[in-house]
Design an enzyme around this catalytic site. Sequence first.
Site, short mmCIF file in Angstrom:
data_model
loop_
_atom_site.label_atom_id
_atom_site.label_comp_id
_atom_site.label_asym_id
_atom_site.label_seq_id
_atom_site.Cartn_x
_atom_site.Cartn_y
_atom_site.Cartn_z
N ASP A 1 0.35 11.34 31.00
CA ASP A 1 0.19 11.48 29.74
C ASP A 1 -0.64 12.20 28.79
OD1 ASP A 1 2.39 9.10 30.30
OD2 ASP A 1 1.11 7.28 29.85
N HIS B 1 6.63 10.89 24.84
CA HIS B 1 5.47 9.73 24.93
C HIS B 1 5.62 8.75 23.75
CE1 HIS B 1 2.24 7.20 26.37
NE2 HIS B 1 1.60 7.47 26.54
N HIS C 1 2.97 6.73 19.14
CA HIS C 1 1.92 6.14 20.34
C HIS C 1 1.70 4.78 19.73
CE1 HIS C 1 -0.91 5.62 23.34
NE2 HIS C 1 0.23 6.63 23.59
N HIS D 1 -3.71 11.69 32.80
CA HIS D 1 -3.64 11.49 31.69
C HIS D 1 -4.58 13.18 31.39
CE1 HIS D 1 -3.62 7.60 31.88
NE2 HIS D 1 -2.96 7.49 30.93
#
Length: 270
Positions: free
Chosen positions: A69, A120, A124, A216
């Site tokens: 991510d 993504h 967010h 990540h």
Amino acid sequence: MSNNSEYLSMTKRSISWLFFIALAIGVTYYFQGFSYKDTFDSLPVSSTAKELPIYCVDTAKPQVSISFDAAWGNDDTQKILDILKENNIKASFFMTGGWVKQYPNDVKAIYEQGHDLGNHSANHKNMSSLSNEEICNELNTVTENVKNLTSYQMNLFRPPYGDYDNHVIVKAKECGYFTIQWSVDSLDWKNYGVDAIVNEVLNNKSLKPGAIILMHNSAKYTIQALPKVIEGLKEKGYEIVPVSQLIYTDNYHIDSEGKQIKNEQPASSQ
């Protein structure tokens, strides 16, 4: 005697009236029942089944995916790409719109090395709090920006915070995206250290063929742990492939645990 006769007569009349009233009510409900049934049968059926994203994949192949991510920092992205290249591995990167705008050269580098470019969301946000229109805007904005940079058409989506509900999954699918979660969380975002990350992945009870591993790009110990994770996965006999190669894109269903399963093909008649 006459009083008794009158009483019996009134009783018989009352019973008769009650009988006819009951009969009328019964006939009315009988025909109304058909009418109501016909009405309900003509209405669309509302499913209460929970819609699930893909957490992992049912496969006989010893394959797993590593996904990253990318939402805020960027100090280690190039180092991650170098490690993946050294090990001849393709991974999946789920990027926010802000990250794409801020680091366009890294988006291009991820694309040029053959990794998945995953969505993504633009900002967010908790997707379950958004309207259908807002969900599509959150997704399509990122996809358009990435396509302008690379010509790559995104079709993988990971909800921020892992937050979703039925309408998020359904709307994302309508907008052209497979919603992807993970079955193995490296917990690199907790900054417990290199050994903790490696142990969390390699000894995870959910590390099985078809597992999707979450990492990540900007976590403190990720770049130190990543080579050890890759080495350990290979020692366990796993091939590391991008999510786009791991999942099924058609003729599948997702079970109650979020496992994507290929539908059995019907036997052909001779």
